[in-house]
Design a protein around this motif. Sequence first.
Motif, short mmCIF file in Angstrom:
data_model
loop_
_atom_site.label_atom_id
_atom_site.label_comp_id
_atom_site.label_asym_id
_atom_site.label_seq_id
_atom_site.Cartn_x
_atom_site.Cartn_y
_atom_site.Cartn_z
N PHE A 16 -29.88 21.79 8.71
CA PHE A 16 -28.48 22.00 8.36
C PHE A 16 -28.19 23.49 8.38
O PHE A 16 -28.31 24.17 7.38
CB PHE A 16 -28.18 21.40 6.98
N THR A 37 -25.64 24.87 6.19
CA THR A 37 -24.33 24.23 6.24
C THR A 37 -23.84 24.14 4.79
O THR A 37 -24.58 23.68 3.92
CB THR A 37 -24.44 22.83 6.86
N SER A 39 -22.32 23.15 1.21
CA SER A 39 -22.13 21.95 0.38
C SER A 39 -22.83 20.71 0.93
O SER A 39 -22.24 19.64 1.04
CB SER A 39 -20.62 21.68 0.19
N GLN A 40 -24.11 20.84 1.28
CA GLN A 40 -24.92 19.73 1.79
C GLN A 40 -26.26 19.69 1.05
O GLN A 40 -26.74 20.72 0.59
CB GLN A 40 -25.26 19.96 3.27
N THR A 41 -26.86 18.52 0.99
CA THR A 41 -28.25 18.44 0.58
C THR A 41 -29.04 18.82 1.82
O THR A 41 -29.04 18.08 2.81
CB THR A 41 -28.63 17.03 0.09
N VAL A 42 -29.68 19.99 1.81
CA VAL A 42 -30.31 20.53 3.01
C VAL A 42 -31.81 20.26 3.08
O VAL A 42 -32.39 20.25 4.16
CB VAL A 42 -30.01 22.03 3.17
N MET A 63 -29.58 21.75 -2.62
CA MET A 63 -28.17 21.60 -2.25
C MET A 63 -27.61 22.98 -1.97
O MET A 63 -27.77 23.89 -2.77
CB MET A 63 -27.42 20.94 -3.40
#
Length: 127
Positions: A16, A37, A39-42, A63
Motif C-alpha cells: 500500500f 496509502t 488511512s489503510q491497514t497496511v 494502520m
Amino acid sequence: IWDFSAQLVGIPQPVFGHPVVTEAISMRKQFTSRGWTPSQTVLKVGDWVQIGDELKMVLEDVMSDSTGGALIRISPMLRQNYPSGTPLVVDRPCGVFKLQDNKQGIFRKVPGVFTDVTLSLVEAFYP
C-alpha cells in the motif's frame, strides 16, 4: 531468503504505497514510516518487512494515518543503522541467513526421482 511458510510464497502480500523509514533509526523495536496509502491497514500481525538486509516480523496491525505515516512494531530488534528514506520492502521481503553448521544440505536419495533435503538456517547478523 524469505519465510517459506508465509503466504507470500505464492502470492506476495499487497503493498500500500511506497513506504520508507521516516527518521534515522538503529537498535529499535519500533519505528515510524511514511509513504503508505493514507488511512489503510497496511500491514497485519505476522507480516514481514525488510529493512536493509534485515527481515523483521510485524507485531501488531499497522494502520496508516491520513498523511500516509505509520508506526511499525517489529521483532527482533534492528541491529544496524538506517538513514531516513530507507525503503521498506513488503512484497517478498528477504533477510540474510547462513547455514546453521557444516552438516546442512545433505541430500537423502530414494530410488527413482525422489530426493529429500533439510536445511537449518540462522540469521546472519552482519553480512
